[in-house]
Design a protein around this motif. Structure first.
Motif, PDB file in Angstrom:
ATOM      1  N   SER A 105      51.709  39.423  45.117  1.00  0.00           N
ATOM      2  CA  SER A 105      52.033  38.270  44.289  1.00  0.00           C
ATOM      3  C   SER A 105      50.859  37.294  44.222  1.00  0.00           C
ATOM      4  CB  SER A 105      53.274  37.557  44.813  1.00  0.00           C
ATOM      5  OG  SER A 105      53.021  37.004  46.090  1.00  0.00           O
ATOM      6  N   SER A 106      49.956  37.347  45.199  1.00  0.00           N
ATOM      7  CA  SER A 106      48.798  36.456  45.189  1.00  0.00           C
ATOM      8  C   SER A 106      47.524  37.164  44.719  1.00  0.00           C
ATOM      9  CB  SER A 106      48.582  35.858  46.578  1.00  0.00           C
ATOM     10  OG  SER A 106      48.312  36.886  47.502  1.00  0.00           O
ATOM     11  N   MET A 107      47.659  38.422  44.275  1.00  0.00           N
ATOM     12  CA  MET A 107      46.510  39.168  43.790  1.00  0.00           C
ATOM     13  C   MET A 107      46.034  38.591  42.458  1.00  0.00           C
ATOM     14  SD  MET A 107      46.129  43.193  42.857  1.00  0.00           S
ATOM     15  CE  MET A 107      46.454  43.094  41.112  1.00  0.00           C
ATOM     16  N   VAL A 108      44.713  38.479  42.299  1.00  0.00           N
ATOM     17  CA  VAL A 108      44.128  37.982  41.057  1.00  0.00           C
ATOM     18  C   VAL A 108      43.023  38.936  40.629  1.00  0.00           C
ATOM     19  CG1 VAL A 108      42.861  36.098  39.972  1.00  0.00           C
ATOM     20  CG2 VAL A 108      44.620  35.579  41.660  1.00  0.00           C
ATOM     21  N   ARG A 109      43.109  39.410  39.385  1.00  0.00           N
ATOM     22  CA  ARG A 109      42.014  40.186  38.782  1.00  0.00           C
ATOM     23  C   ARG A 109      41.228  39.219  37.912  1.00  0.00           C
ATOM     24  NH1 ARG A 109      45.428  44.794  36.061  1.00  0.00           N
ATOM     25  NH2 ARG A 109      44.386  43.744  34.362  1.00  0.00           N
ATOM     26  N   PHE A 110      39.948  39.501  37.718  1.00  0.00           N
ATOM     27  CA  PHE A 110      39.156  38.588  36.897  1.00  0.00           C
ATOM     28  C   PHE A 110      38.133  39.336  36.066  1.00  0.00           C
ATOM     29  CE2 PHE A 110      36.615  39.089  40.689  1.00  0.00           C
ATOM     30  CZ  PHE A 110      35.305  39.112  40.220  1.00  0.00           C
ATOM     31  N   SER A 111      37.640  38.637  35.055  1.00  0.00           N
ATOM     32  CA  SER A 111      36.611  39.174  34.180  1.00  0.00           C
ATOM     33  C   SER A 111      35.671  38.036  33.804  1.00  0.00           C
ATOM     34  CB  SER A 111      37.268  39.747  32.920  1.00  0.00           C
ATOM     35  OG  SER A 111      36.285  40.072  31.959  1.00  0.00           O
ATOM     36  N   ILE A 112      34.364  38.315  33.839  1.00  0.00           N
ATOM     37  CA  ILE A 112      33.342  37.380  33.366  1.00  0.00           C
ATOM     38  C   ILE A 112      32.403  38.188  32.477  1.00  0.00           C
ATOM     39  CG2 ILE A 112      31.418  35.869  33.998  1.00  0.00           C
ATOM     40  CD1 ILE A 112      32.756  35.465  36.725  1.00  0.00           C
ATOM     41  N   ARG A 113      32.238  37.753  31.223  1.00  0.00           N
ATOM     42  CA  ARG A 113      31.369  38.491  30.306  1.00  0.00           C
ATOM     43  C   ARG A 113      30.684  37.531  29.339  1.00  0.00           C
ATOM     44  NH1 ARG A 113      36.567  39.335  29.649  1.00  0.00           N
ATOM     45  NH2 ARG A 113      37.543  38.949  27.659  1.00  0.00           N
ATOM     46  N   LEU A 114      29.483  37.910  28.950  1.00  0.00           N
ATOM     47  CA  LEU A 114      28.693  37.091  28.038  1.00  0.00           C
ATOM     48  C   LEU A 114      29.152  37.319  26.603  1.00  0.00           C
ATOM     49  CD1 LEU A 114      26.363  35.115  27.674  1.00  0.00           C
ATOM     50  CD2 LEU A 114      24.815  37.079  27.592  1.00  0.00           C
ATOM     51  N   ARG A 115      29.398  36.237  25.895  1.00  0.00           N
ATOM     52  CA  ARG A 115      29.769  36.255  24.484  1.00  0.00           C
ATOM     53  C   ARG A 115      28.781  35.378  23.731  1.00  0.00           C
ATOM     54  NH1 ARG A 115      32.917  40.539  23.897  1.00  0.00           N
ATOM     55  NH2 ARG A 115      34.768  40.438  25.159  1.00  0.00           N
ATOM     56  N   ALA A 116      28.841  35.402  22.428  1.00  0.00           N
ATOM     57  CA  ALA A 116      27.923  34.605  21.610  1.00  0.00           C
ATOM     58  C   ALA A 116      28.061  33.111  21.893  1.00  0.00           C
ATOM     59  CB  ALA A 116      28.170  34.884  20.131  1.00  0.00           C
ATOM     60  N   VAL A 151      27.214  31.013  36.492  1.00  0.00           N
ATOM     61  CA  VAL A 151      27.522  30.411  37.794  1.00  0.00           C
ATOM     62  C   VAL A 151      28.790  29.569  37.698  1.00  0.00           C
ATOM     63  CG1 VAL A 151      26.708  28.773  39.525  1.00  0.00           C
ATOM     64  CG2 VAL A 151      25.137  30.461  38.587  1.00  0.00           C
ATOM     65  N   LEU A 152      28.906  28.768  36.647  1.00  0.00           N
ATOM     66  CA  LEU A 152      30.105  27.952  36.469  1.00  0.00           C
ATOM     67  C   LEU A 152      31.325  28.833  36.223  1.00  0.00           C
ATOM     68  CD1 LEU A 152      31.505  25.273  36.301  1.00  0.00           C
ATOM     69  CD2 LEU A 152      30.737  25.071  33.926  1.00  0.00           C
ATOM     70  N   ALA A 153      31.159  29.895  35.446  1.00  0.00           N
ATOM     71  CA  ALA A 153      32.270  30.820  35.221  1.00  0.00           C
ATOM     72  C   ALA A 153      32.748  31.413  36.543  1.00  0.00           C
ATOM     73  CB  ALA A 153      31.852  31.933  34.260  1.00  0.00           C
ATOM     74  N   ALA A 154      31.809  31.819  37.389  1.00  0.00           N
ATOM     75  CA  ALA A 154      32.161  32.383  38.698  1.00  0.00           C
ATOM     76  C   ALA A 154      32.872  31.348  39.565  1.00  0.00           C
ATOM     77  CB  ALA A 154      30.913  32.905  39.400  1.00  0.00           C
ATOM     78  N   ALA A 155      32.406  30.110  39.530  1.00  0.00           N
ATOM     79  CA  ALA A 155      33.033  29.048  40.326  1.00  0.00           C
ATOM     80  C   ALA A 155      34.472  28.815  39.877  1.00  0.00           C
ATOM     81  CB  ALA A 155      32.229  27.758  40.209  1.00  0.00           C
ATOM     82  N   LEU A 156      34.724  28.849  38.580  1.00  0.00           N
ATOM     83  CA  LEU A 156      36.081  28.644  38.077  1.00  0.00           C
ATOM     84  C   LEU A 156      36.992  29.816  38.436  1.00  0.00           C
ATOM     85  CD1 LEU A 156      35.113  27.016  34.693  1.00  0.00           C
ATOM     86  CD2 LEU A 156      36.293  25.903  36.593  1.00  0.00           C
ATOM     87  N   VAL A 157      36.453  31.024  38.437  1.00  0.00           N
ATOM     88  CA  VAL A 157      37.228  32.189  38.872  1.00  0.00           C
ATOM     89  C   VAL A 157      37.589  32.041  40.354  1.00  0.00           C
ATOM     90  CG1 VAL A 157      37.056  34.658  39.387  1.00  0.00           C
ATOM     91  CG2 VAL A 157      36.399  33.810  37.126  1.00  0.00           C
ATOM     92  N   ILE A 158      36.608  31.668  41.166  1.00  0.00           N
ATOM     93  CA  ILE A 158      36.867  31.492  42.603  1.00  0.00           C
ATOM     94  C   ILE A 158      37.910  30.402  42.822  1.00  0.00           C
ATOM     95  CG2 ILE A 158      35.840  30.694  44.773  1.00  0.00           C
ATOM     96  CD1 ILE A 158      33.247  32.151  43.795  1.00  0.00           C
ATOM     97  N   ARG A 159      37.832  29.343  42.060  1.00  0.00           N
ATOM     98  CA  ARG A 159      38.804  28.253  42.184  1.00  0.00           C
ATOM     99  C   ARG A 159      40.216  28.750  41.900  1.00  0.00           C
ATOM    100  NH1 ARG A 159      38.172  22.375  39.363  1.00  0.00           N
ATOM    101  NH2 ARG A 159      39.945  21.425  40.375  1.00  0.00           N
ATOM    102  N   ASP A 160      40.361  29.596  40.875  1.00  0.00           N
ATOM    103  CA  ASP A 160      41.688  30.112  40.557  1.00  0.00           C
ATOM    104  C   ASP A 160      42.168  31.106  41.609  1.00  0.00           C
ATOM    105  OD1 ASP A 160      43.977  30.128  38.760  1.00  0.00           O
ATOM    106  OD2 ASP A 160      43.421  32.222  38.437  1.00  0.00           O
ATOM    107  N   ILE A 161      41.255  31.903  42.153  1.00  0.00           N
ATOM    108  CA  ILE A 161      41.633  32.817  43.236  1.00  0.00           C
ATOM    109  C   ILE A 161      42.148  32.016  44.427  1.00  0.00           C
ATOM    110  CG2 ILE A 161      40.735  34.458  44.943  1.00  0.00           C
ATOM    111  CD1 ILE A 161      38.864  35.493  42.675  1.00  0.00           C
ATOM    112  N   CYS A 162      41.485  30.926  44.755  1.00  0.00           N
ATOM    113  CA  CYS A 162      41.947  30.057  45.853  1.00  0.00           C
ATOM    114  C   CYS A 162      43.309  29.461  45.536  1.00  0.00           C
ATOM    115  CB  CYS A 162      40.935  28.951  46.123  1.00  0.00           C
ATOM    116  SG  CYS A 162      39.384  29.553  46.819  1.00  0.00           S
TER     117      CYS A 162
END
Length: 68
Positions: free
Chosen positions: A5-16, A40-51
Motif C-alpha cells: 500500500s506504500s509502494m510508489v512507482r515513478f517516472s522522470i523523462r525529458l520532454r520539450a 534534479v528538481l524532478a528527482a527531489a519531487l519524486v523523493i518527496r512523494d515517496i516519503c
C-alpha cells in the motif's frame, strides 16, 4: 517493508517543455505529477512523494508535492 500500500512507482523523462515526472501507487493510479526545468528538481519531487507515501495516513496533510 512488505506492505504494497506504500509502494510508489515513478517516472522522470525529458520532454520539450521540461522534465516530466510522475508517481504512481501500487494499483497504477497517478499520485502526483508535474513538469519542471531541471532533472534534479524532478528527482527531489519524486523523493518527496515517496516519503509522503511512507508517512502514516494521519500525517499526509503535512506533505505537499506540487511543482510550479
Amino acid at each position: 517493508m512488505n506492505d504494497q500500500s506504500s509502494m510508489v512507482r515513478f517516472s522522470i523523462r525529458l520532454r520539450a517543455d521540461g522534465w516530466r515526472w510522475e508517481t504512481l501507487d501500487a494499483q497504477g493510479r497517478r499520485r502526483t505529477s508535474g513538469v519542471v526545468r531541471s532533472k534534479v528538481l524532478a528527482a527531489a519531487l519524486v523523493i518527496r512523494d515517496i516519503c509522503a507515501a511512507q508517512a502514516p495516513v494521519r500525517d499526509h496533510h503535512l506533505i505537499s508535492a506540487k511543482a510550479a
